[in-house]
Design a protein around this motif. Structure first.
Motif, PDB file in Angstrom:
ATOM      1  N   ARG A 233       7.099  -1.140  -0.467  1.00  0.00           N
ATOM      2  CA  ARG A 233       7.700   0.012  -1.215  1.00  0.00           C
ATOM      3  C   ARG A 233       6.875   0.600  -2.360  1.00  0.00           C
ATOM      4  NH1 ARG A 233      10.727  -1.805  -5.128  1.00  0.00           N
ATOM      5  NH2 ARG A 233      10.764  -4.168  -4.674  1.00  0.00           N
ATOM      6  N   TRP A 234       5.565  -0.270  -2.670  1.00  0.00           N
ATOM      7  CA  TRP A 234       4.468   0.379  -3.456  1.00  0.00           C
ATOM      8  C   TRP A 234       3.774   1.276  -2.504  1.00  0.00           C
ATOM      9  CZ3 TRP A 234      -0.647   0.535  -2.318  1.00  0.00           C
ATOM     10  CH2 TRP A 234      -1.263   1.140  -3.609  1.00  0.00           C
ATOM     11  N   VAL A 235       3.659   0.948  -1.349  1.00  0.00           N
ATOM     12  CA  VAL A 235       2.751   1.542  -0.382  1.00  0.00           C
ATOM     13  C   VAL A 235       3.649   3.101   0.068  1.00  0.00           C
ATOM     14  CG1 VAL A 235       2.182   2.184   2.138  1.00  0.00           C
ATOM     15  CG2 VAL A 235       1.729   0.050   0.899  1.00  0.00           C
ATOM     16  N   ALA A 236       4.793   2.988   0.199  1.00  0.00           N
ATOM     17  CA  ALA A 236       5.627   4.160   0.477  1.00  0.00           C
ATOM     18  C   ALA A 236       5.645   5.244  -0.687  1.00  0.00           C
ATOM     19  CB  ALA A 236       7.200   3.808   0.560  1.00  0.00           C
ATOM     20  N   ALA A 237       5.912   4.451  -1.955  1.00  0.00           N
ATOM     21  CA  ALA A 237       5.804   5.451  -3.438  1.00  0.00           C
ATOM     22  C   ALA A 237       4.419   5.940  -3.636  1.00  0.00           C
ATOM     23  CB  ALA A 237       6.140   4.482  -4.390  1.00  0.00           C
ATOM     24  N   THR A 238       3.445   5.335  -3.247  1.00  0.00           N
ATOM     25  CA  THR A 238       2.082   5.845  -3.441  1.00  0.00           C
ATOM     26  C   THR A 238       1.871   7.017  -2.249  1.00  0.00           C
ATOM     27  OG1 THR A 238       1.308   3.833  -4.126  1.00  0.00           O
ATOM     28  CG2 THR A 238      -0.440   4.966  -3.443  1.00  0.00           C
ATOM     29  N   LEU A 239       2.089   6.976  -1.252  1.00  0.00           N
ATOM     30  CA  LEU A 239       2.052   7.992  -0.455  1.00  0.00           C
ATOM     31  C   LEU A 239       2.959   9.191  -0.629  1.00  0.00           C
ATOM     32  CD1 LEU A 239       2.014   5.742   3.033  1.00  0.00           C
ATOM     33  CD2 LEU A 239      -0.139   6.738   1.850  1.00  0.00           C
ATOM     34  N   GLY A 240       3.550   9.095  -1.599  1.00  0.00           N
ATOM     35  CA  GLY A 240       4.259  10.321  -2.147  1.00  0.00           C
ATOM     36  C   GLY A 240       3.246  11.466  -2.715  1.00  0.00           C
ATOM     37  N   HIS A 241       2.074  10.861  -3.223  1.00  0.00           N
ATOM     38  CA  HIS A 241       1.560  11.734  -3.983  1.00  0.00           C
ATOM     39  C   HIS A 241      -0.298  11.636  -3.653  1.00  0.00           C
ATOM     40  CE1 HIS A 241       1.074   8.026  -6.243  1.00  0.00           C
ATOM     41  NE2 HIS A 241      -0.186   8.131  -6.472  1.00  0.00           N
ATOM     42  N   VAL A 242      -0.528  10.961  -2.492  1.00  0.00           N
ATOM     43  CA  VAL A 242      -1.665  10.903  -1.779  1.00  0.00           C
ATOM     44  C   VAL A 242      -1.477  10.468  -0.420  1.00  0.00           C
ATOM     45  CG1 VAL A 242      -3.029   9.944  -3.903  1.00  0.00           C
ATOM     46  CG2 VAL A 242      -1.964   8.242  -2.199  1.00  0.00           C
ATOM     47  N   ASP A 243      -2.603  11.135   0.621  1.00  0.00           N
ATOM     48  CA  ASP A 243      -2.430  10.977   1.702  1.00  0.00           C
ATOM     49  C   ASP A 243      -3.115   9.805   2.365  1.00  0.00           C
ATOM     50  OD1 ASP A 243      -1.083  13.189   2.129  1.00  0.00           O
ATOM     51  OD2 ASP A 243      -2.835  14.535   2.123  1.00  0.00           O
ATOM     52  N   GLU A 244      -3.688   8.927   1.692  1.00  0.00           N
ATOM     53  CA  GLU A 244      -4.508   7.785   1.984  1.00  0.00           C
ATOM     54  C   GLU A 244      -4.400   6.637   1.003  1.00  0.00           C
ATOM     55  OE1 GLU A 244      -8.428   8.939   4.775  1.00  0.00           O
ATOM     56  OE2 GLU A 244      -8.517   9.712   2.628  1.00  0.00           O
ATOM     57  N   ILE A 245      -4.475   5.449   1.404  1.00  0.00           N
ATOM     58  CA  ILE A 245      -4.409   4.251   0.473  1.00  0.00           C
ATOM     59  C   ILE A 245      -5.565   3.582   1.071  1.00  0.00           C
ATOM     60  CG2 ILE A 245      -3.430   1.993  -0.218  1.00  0.00           C
ATOM     61  CD1 ILE A 245      -0.851   3.578  -0.093  1.00  0.00           C
ATOM     62  N   ALA A 246      -6.592   3.102  -0.044  1.00  0.00           N
ATOM     63  CA  ALA A 246      -7.759   2.393   0.531  1.00  0.00           C
ATOM     64  C   ALA A 246      -7.391   0.834   0.127  1.00  0.00           C
ATOM     65  CB  ALA A 246      -8.904   2.830  -0.145  1.00  0.00           C
ATOM     66  N   ILE A 247      -7.994   0.015   1.213  1.00  0.00           N
ATOM     67  CA  ILE A 247      -8.014  -1.528   1.101  1.00  0.00           C
ATOM     68  C   ILE A 247      -9.399  -1.889   0.898  1.00  0.00           C
ATOM     69  CG2 ILE A 247      -7.554  -3.783   1.850  1.00  0.00           C
ATOM     70  CD1 ILE A 247      -5.183  -2.459   3.508  1.00  0.00           C
ATOM     71  N   GLU A 248      -9.561  -2.493  -0.384  1.00  0.00           N
ATOM     72  CA  GLU A 248     -10.854  -3.048  -0.692  1.00  0.00           C
ATOM     73  C   GLU A 248     -11.027  -4.542  -0.752  1.00  0.00           C
ATOM     74  OE1 GLU A 248     -14.723  -1.765  -2.861  1.00  0.00           O
ATOM     75  OE2 GLU A 248     -12.889  -1.212  -3.814  1.00  0.00           O
ATOM     76  N   GLY A 249     -11.754  -5.095   0.118  1.00  0.00           N
ATOM     77  CA  GLY A 249     -11.734  -6.559   0.034  1.00  0.00           C
ATOM     78  C   GLY A 249     -13.065  -7.247  -0.799  1.00  0.00           C
ATOM     79  N   ASN A 250     -13.265  -8.329  -1.518  1.00  0.00           N
ATOM     80  CA  ASN A 250     -14.320  -8.996  -1.954  1.00  0.00           C
ATOM     81  C   ASN A 250     -14.749 -10.360  -1.485  1.00  0.00           C
ATOM     82  OD1 ASN A 250     -12.437 -10.767  -2.882  1.00  0.00           O
ATOM     83  ND2 ASN A 250     -12.781 -10.494  -5.036  1.00  0.00           N
ATOM     84  N   LEU A 251     -14.570 -10.474  -0.017  1.00  0.00           N
ATOM     85  CA  LEU A 251     -14.896 -11.651   0.549  1.00  0.00           C
ATOM     86  C   LEU A 251     -16.322 -11.751   0.687  1.00  0.00           C
ATOM     87  CD1 LEU A 251     -14.043 -13.984   2.476  1.00  0.00           C
ATOM     88  CD2 LEU A 251     -14.061 -12.445   4.295  1.00  0.00           C
TER      89      LEU A 251
END
Length: 251
Positions: A233-251
């Motif tokens: 639901r967070w992803v769907a809501a966020t895509l309402g105002h941006v066209d991309e979501i970045a995932i950043e890992g700290n491994l």
């Protein structure tokens, strides 16, 4: 000496979720995260001291002078596909049966731990980052992944103030990654396109593929359905105002 006992696992937990339950039990049992754990596809071996594991590998049992060793092995029941029997083995350094009652008490604790209702989500927010935890505990460390709204300004830089991000620790991210791999499959040589140590920009069309796969995972992993639904639901809501979501890992 070795003691063995079989436990019928709760049917609504998948193997992945059962193993996470066992890990949380081991953390509580040892009272610290400073223990050695070796995991395969269907087993977990855990000891307080790493040398004990290698003694067990080389000799087939721990030396009498070493600490105790746990071995958990999952075996799928033939009559009930997808249901597992958990075999608990406990090696101790004493040659008599004086610790039989202690072992039985430990196995009872494991069984009760496995039968507990599914964990509820632990959600906290600080500034513009929401910390979402299901199986992760503070003692598991700080390795994890941030999910952030992404858009660039006229200079090609990451724009500020795009909204709240999510922080998900490695123990919980494993299940979500099953859907992300639909977009980032393994390369021919076995190397992943997905960067666990840096940033991965994922487009709206790619997220639609991931969300569809997450809905399947929620059905097959019912005790994690609430967690998957929250992130979805967070992803769907966020895509309402941006066209991309970045995932950043700290491994």
């Amino acid at each position: 000496m070795r003691y063995d006992l079989d436990i019928a696992c709760t049917s609504y937990l998948t193997l992945h979720e059962q193993k996470l339950r066992i890990k949380s039990f081991l953390i509580e049992y040892f009272g610290t995260v400073h223990f050695s754990l070796v995991e395969t596809g269907s087993s977990i071996t855990a000891v307080k001291e790493e040398t004990v594991f290698f003694e067990w590998v080389n000799a087939g049992r721990p030396d009498r002078t070493t600490k105790e060793l746990f071995l958990f092995e999952w075996m799928e029941q033939e009559r009930w596909s997808g249901h597992f029997i958990l075999k608990c083995s406990f090696f101790i350094r004493l040659e008599d049966n004086s610790r039989q009652k202690q072992f039985e008490k430990i196995v009872l604790q494991i069984k009760e731990h496995m039968e507990q209702p599914p964990l509820t989500l632990y959600i906290t927010q600080k500034d513009n980052l929401i910390d979402v935890r299901q199986f992760h505990r503070h003692g598991d460390g700080n390795i994890g992944y941030g999910l952030y709204p992404y858009a660039e300004d006229e200079k090609g830089h990451w724009r500020d103030n795009l909204g709240v991000g999510l922080w998900i620790y490695r123990e919980d991210f494993q299940l979500l990654y099953e859907g992300i791999k639909e977009v980032y499959p393994l390369k021919a040589k076995g190397f992943e396109n997905f960067d666990h140590t840096g940033m991965n920009r994922i487009s709206k069309s790619e997220w639609n593929v991931i969300l569809n796969h997450w809905s399947i995972l929620a059905t097959s992993n019912p005790s994690s359905a609430e967690f998957i639904d929250y992130v979805g639901r967070w992803v769907a809501a966020t895509l309402g105002h941006v066209d991309e979501i970045a995932i950043e890992g700290n491994l």
